[in-house]
Design a protein around this motif. Sequence first.
Motif, PDB file in Angstrom:
ATOM      1  N   ILE A 102      36.389  44.929  35.443  1.00 28.36           N
ATOM      2  CA  ILE A 102      37.700  45.183  36.203  1.00 28.36           C
ATOM      3  C   ILE A 102      37.887  44.051  37.248  1.00 28.36           C
ATOM      4  N   LYS A 103      36.701  44.345  38.351  1.00 28.76           N
ATOM      5  CA  LYS A 103      36.911  43.626  39.408  1.00 28.76           C
ATOM      6  C   LYS A 103      36.889  42.097  39.196  1.00 28.76           C
ATOM      7  N   SER A 104      36.189  41.844  38.299  1.00 26.60           N
ATOM      8  CA  SER A 104      35.971  40.211  38.042  1.00 26.60           C
ATOM      9  C   SER A 104      37.199  39.587  37.468  1.00 26.60           C
ATOM     10  N   ALA A 105      37.915  40.604  36.817  1.00 22.36           N
ATOM     11  CA  ALA A 105      39.274  40.190  36.202  1.00 22.36           C
ATOM     12  C   ALA A 105      40.396  40.127  37.097  1.00 22.36           C
ATOM     13  N   LEU A 106      40.327  40.935  38.146  1.00 22.35           N
ATOM     14  CA  LEU A 106      41.141  40.957  39.165  1.00 22.35           C
ATOM     15  C   LEU A 106      41.008  39.637  40.153  1.00 22.35           C
ATOM     16  N   ASP A 107      39.593  39.379  40.084  1.00 23.13           N
ATOM     17  CA  ASP A 107      39.312  38.081  41.173  1.00 23.13           C
ATOM     18  C   ASP A 107      39.770  37.140  40.406  1.00 23.13           C
ATOM     19  N   LYS A 108      39.880  36.863  39.121  1.00 22.73           N
ATOM     20  CA  LYS A 108      40.332  35.795  38.258  1.00 22.73           C
ATOM     21  C   LYS A 108      41.887  35.761  38.576  1.00 22.73           C
ATOM     22  N   TYR A 109      42.388  36.798  38.634  1.00 25.31           N
ATOM     23  CA  TYR A 109      44.122  36.959  38.829  1.00 25.31           C
ATOM     24  C   TYR A 109      44.508  36.271  40.343  1.00 25.31           C
ATOM     25  N   LYS A 110      43.602  36.627  41.203  1.00 25.92           N
ATOM     26  CA  LYS A 110      44.051  36.398  42.295  1.00 25.92           C
ATOM     27  C   LYS A 110      43.761  34.974  42.754  1.00 25.92           C
ATOM     28  N   ASN A 111      42.608  34.117  41.779  1.00 28.52           N
ATOM     29  CA  ASN A 111      42.092  32.872  42.125  1.00 28.52           C
ATOM     30  C   ASN A 111      43.460  31.983  41.281  1.00 28.52           C
ATOM     31  N   LEU A 112      44.094  32.654  40.164  1.00 27.50           N
ATOM     32  CA  LEU A 112      44.949  32.017  39.283  1.00 27.50           C
ATOM     33  C   LEU A 112      46.174  31.960  40.049  1.00 27.50           C
ATOM     34  N   THR A 113      46.764  33.202  40.768  1.00 25.46           N
ATOM     35  CA  THR A 113      48.101  33.230  41.288  1.00 25.46           C
ATOM     36  C   THR A 113      48.030  32.051  42.390  1.00 25.46           C
ATOM     37  N   GLY A 114      46.733  32.029  43.133  1.00 24.24           N
ATOM     38  CA  GLY A 114      46.847  31.079  44.285  1.00 24.24           C
ATOM     39  C   GLY A 114      47.101  29.657  43.741  1.00 24.24           C
ATOM     40  N   PHE A 144      48.055  44.923  32.517  1.00 21.65           N
ATOM     41  CA  PHE A 144      46.573  45.195  31.662  1.00 21.65           C
ATOM     42  C   PHE A 144      47.196  45.746  30.527  1.00 21.65           C
ATOM     43  N   MET A 145      46.755  45.209  29.419  1.00 19.90           N
ATOM     44  CA  MET A 145      47.607  45.393  27.916  1.00 19.90           C
ATOM     45  C   MET A 145      46.546  45.756  26.976  1.00 19.90           C
ATOM     46  N   ASP A 146      46.524  46.789  26.363  1.00 22.65           N
ATOM     47  CA  ASP A 146      45.658  46.952  25.150  1.00 22.65           C
ATOM     48  C   ASP A 146      46.474  46.146  23.827  1.00 22.65           C
ATOM     49  N   ILE A 147      45.552  45.613  23.114  1.00 23.01           N
ATOM     50  CA  ILE A 147      46.058  44.867  21.843  1.00 23.01           C
ATOM     51  C   ILE A 147      46.803  45.848  20.780  1.00 23.01           C
ATOM     52  N   ARG A 148      45.909  46.826  20.477  1.00 25.56           N
ATOM     53  CA  ARG A 148      46.646  47.934  19.609  1.00 25.56           C
ATOM     54  C   ARG A 148      47.246  48.884  20.108  1.00 25.56           C
ATOM     55  N   LEU A 149      48.425  49.143  19.933  1.00 22.60           N
ATOM     56  CA  LEU A 149      49.312  50.268  20.192  1.00 22.60           C
ATOM     57  C   LEU A 149      49.856  51.250  19.358  1.00 22.60           C
ATOM     58  N   ALA A 150      50.536  52.369  19.654  1.00 24.07           N
ATOM     59  CA  ALA A 150      50.694  53.171  18.603  1.00 24.07           C
ATOM     60  C   ALA A 150      51.640  52.685  17.345  1.00 24.07           C
ATOM     61  N   THR A 210      39.054  50.072  42.799  1.00 28.12           N
ATOM     62  CA  THR A 210      38.450  48.729  42.817  1.00 28.12           C
ATOM     63  C   THR A 210      38.966  48.018  44.285  1.00 28.12           C
ATOM     64  N   ASP A 211      40.462  48.263  44.498  1.00 30.17           N
ATOM     65  CA  ASP A 211      41.146  47.634  45.413  1.00 30.17           C
ATOM     66  C   ASP A 211      42.106  48.507  45.949  1.00 30.17           C
ATOM     67  N   GLU A 212      42.188  48.735  47.093  1.00 28.48           N
ATOM     68  CA  GLU A 212      43.171  49.552  47.797  1.00 28.48           C
ATOM     69  C   GLU A 212      44.682  49.089  48.014  1.00 28.48           C
ATOM     70  N   HIS A 213      44.778  47.746  47.595  1.00 32.26           N
ATOM     71  CA  HIS A 213      45.918  46.964  47.551  1.00 32.26           C
ATOM     72  C   HIS A 213      46.751  47.025  46.300  1.00 32.26           C
ATOM     73  N   ILE A 214      46.416  47.933  45.295  1.00 34.04           N
ATOM     74  CA  ILE A 214      46.701  47.927  43.828  1.00 34.04           C
ATOM     75  C   ILE A 214      47.681  49.197  43.943  1.00 34.04           C
ATOM     76  N   THR A 215      48.987  48.819  43.336  1.00 35.59           N
ATOM     77  CA  THR A 215      49.822  49.931  42.952  1.00 35.59           C
ATOM     78  C   THR A 215      50.060  49.875  41.579  1.00 35.59           C
ATOM     79  N   VAL A 216      49.699  50.999  40.582  1.00 34.35           N
ATOM     80  CA  VAL A 216      50.264  50.964  39.227  1.00 34.35           C
ATOM     81  C   VAL A 216      51.743  51.472  39.077  1.00 34.35           C
ATOM     82  N   VAL A 217      52.666  50.653  38.909  1.00 30.31           N
ATOM     83  CA  VAL A 217      54.097  50.761  39.044  1.00 30.31           C
ATOM     84  C   VAL A 217      54.703  51.537  37.775  1.00 30.31           C
ATOM     85  N   LYS A 218      53.833  51.403  36.354  1.00 30.22           N
ATOM     86  CA  LYS A 218      54.345  52.103  35.288  1.00 30.22           C
ATOM     87  C   LYS A 218      53.189  51.765  34.246  1.00 30.22           C
ATOM     88  N   THR A 219      53.160  52.886  33.331  1.00 30.29           N
ATOM     89  CA  THR A 219      52.171  53.046  32.300  1.00 30.29           C
ATOM     90  C   THR A 219      52.927  53.248  31.079  1.00 30.29           C
TER      91      THR A 219
END
Length: 258
Positions: free
Chosen positions: A111-123, A57-63, A26-35
């Motif tokens: 996912i693209k829409s969520a990323l766009d919302k993040y970019k607008n929010l951080t601005g 990006f966080m799931d609600i129910r985890l192990a 979706t975006d070449e400027h993304i780096t996933v630093v940790k899972t």
Amino acid sequence: MTNIRIVVVEDESATARSLIQILNETDEHITVVKTLGDVSGAVTWFNDHPGFYDLIFMDIRLADGLSFDIFKQTTISRPVIFVTAFNDYAITAFKNNGIDYILKPFDPDEIKSALDKYKNLTGAVEKPGGPVLAELLAQLGNLTRSYKKSFLVHYRDKLIPLETSKIAWFYTANEVVHLRTSDDKQYVVESTMEQLEQQLDPTLFLRVSRQFILNRNAVTEAEFYFNGRLLVKVKPQPNEHIIVSKARSAEFKKWMNS
């Protein structure tokens, strides 16, 4: 464009890989630093790396519990996009608080829409994760305590309301989900196992395998099985063994001991 450092909190490895692939495409400027795959590991990592990420990006129910427990044990000062299967009422809460959600299975456009919302929010906001996230967690904390009290099941030419507390276990086979009651009656449920996981109170019900979701009141005992697994006995007993994998056994024991 500034690189976006993302942390993925998801306990299903295949789901995490799918999400990461879509993010990278979706975006070449993304780096996933940790899972991260559980609450305890996430708390440790976030405590040790407070400025090492920009978005989660966080799931609600985890192990080992709900991801909301992470926020009780560490400070999260960055935006969170929750991965959820909550109903429309909960989804509205996400929208009103300005932090997005993504439903499984993932849609690249969402996912693209969520990323766009993040970019607008951080601005517009210096620390977008602060009060907005706190308000969201307060609302969702209440929502997680609202679970199905009954199921409407078909029996011949009738519809019967069945109290959730009277269900001993759910079982899936050939893409059909059945339930068995504590008085040994069986019905078909028009839900998937994934939907049931979101609808049922996790203090009372636990998905112990791909095939079974159990009511803790139906469990009579658990035996140690091969290779760290557990053999669970319930009442009424199904036609096949209920095996809890080694990976799930710790969660099962914690659930039964809570």
